[in-house]
Enzyme design. Structure first.
Site, short mmCIF file in Angstrom:
data_model
loop_
_atom_site.label_atom_id
_atom_site.label_comp_id
_atom_site.label_asym_id
_atom_site.label_seq_id
_atom_site.Cartn_x
_atom_site.Cartn_y
_atom_site.Cartn_z
N ASP A 95 0.98 -1.17 -0.09
CA ASP A 95 0.12 -0.07 0.01
C ASP A 95 0.82 1.17 -0.07
OD1 ASP A 95 -2.30 -1.53 0.15
OD2 ASP A 95 -2.48 -1.32 2.18
N ASP A 114 -13.36 -4.50 -2.49
CA ASP A 114 -13.51 -4.36 -1.16
C ASP A 114 -14.66 -4.81 -0.33
OD1 ASP A 114 -10.90 -3.11 -1.11
OD2 ASP A 114 -11.61 -1.12 -1.54
#
Length: 257
Positions: A11, A130
């Site tokens: 990330d 997600d």
């Protein structure tokens, strides 16, 4: 049988690798390029980079590091973050990425999946999903803008339906980010993976929850995923990729050594 893939996930925020827990409270892990290099040398099959605030900031991935990564690794890598058009995707692929992944922009404009698949081929197009399990409703709901705690919100899509929709539109691969498990290291949500696997005919990558080597084995053996993505166990050197592959091989799981 195709070898199962081990995929470290990085990330990225402000040019550095960060890691949160359940998509919150991110801490800095380190610089992008040395980490990418380390994982490639340890035996990762592929890397995924998420520019986590690009979509919520309304910008595209910061491309300066993409070409630097391409110079130091010789394994495929995928880049995600704010890719809203074929032009955005073309630039990232030109900088050396092998695949692009779209998540929030695909929810805002599902036609984008088809446009990218038509232009670059389905093998380049990954859709990240997600998914959050709502205990009150007992449903798995798709969320968007998850890189920004202030803006993250549920969409009208249930996970299973969106998985089917993105495949119709040309997704070549799906990464299922299980938000309840993210960074907690208690294992992947096998029940959810099985629910998605039933309707997912393209490669499926599990993401969220890896804490031990057996969690990877479970995802491959119990949910038949094609790859498993993890972050904190690799970043914090809880698990070495080379050792993980040896362990999986002993479990009778096909991996590239």
């Amino acid at each position: 049988m195709l070898a199962k893939r081990i995929i470290p996930c990085l990330d990225v925020r402000d040019g550095q690798v960060v890691k949160g827990v359940q998509f919150r409270n991110h801490e800095i892990i380190g610089d992008i390029v040395p980490l990418a290099k380390r994982y490639a040398e340890e035996g990762a099959d592929e890397l995924v980079f998420y520019d986590i605030t690009a979509s919520s900031d309304g910008r595209v991935v910061d491309k300066s590091w993409v070409s630097r990564v391409a110079e130091v690794i010789d394994i495929p890598f995928c880049v995600a973050g704010g890719i809203k058009s074929a032009e955005d995707a073309a630039r990232i692929l030109e900088f050396g990425a092998d695949k692009v992944s779209i998540n929030s922009p695909a929810l805002a404009n599902p036609q984008l999946i088809t446009d990218l698949a038509d232009k670059f081929g389905v093998q380049c197009i990954v859709v990240g999903i997600d998914s959050y399990y709502d205990k009150e409703t007992g449903k798995y709901q798709v969320y968007q803008f998850t890189g920004d705690e202030e803006r993250t919100k549920a969409t009208q899509w249930e996970t299973r339906d969106w998985v089917q929709e993105v495949q119709k539109r040309g997704a070549g691969e799906i990464v299922l980010n299980m938000m309840n498990q993210d960074g907690v290291r208690n294992g992947y949500d096998i029940e959810q993976l099985n629910m998605v696997r039933e309707v997912c005919k393209v490669p499926l990558i599990a993401s969220g929850g890896a804490g031990a080597m057996e969690h990877f084995a479970e995802a491959y053996q119990k949910a038949n995923v094609d790859g498993a993505l993890a972050a904190s166990v690799f970043h914090k050197q809880v698990i070495n990729i080379g050792e993980l592959k040896q362990y999986l091989k002993q479990q009778g799981i096909e991996v590239r050594l």
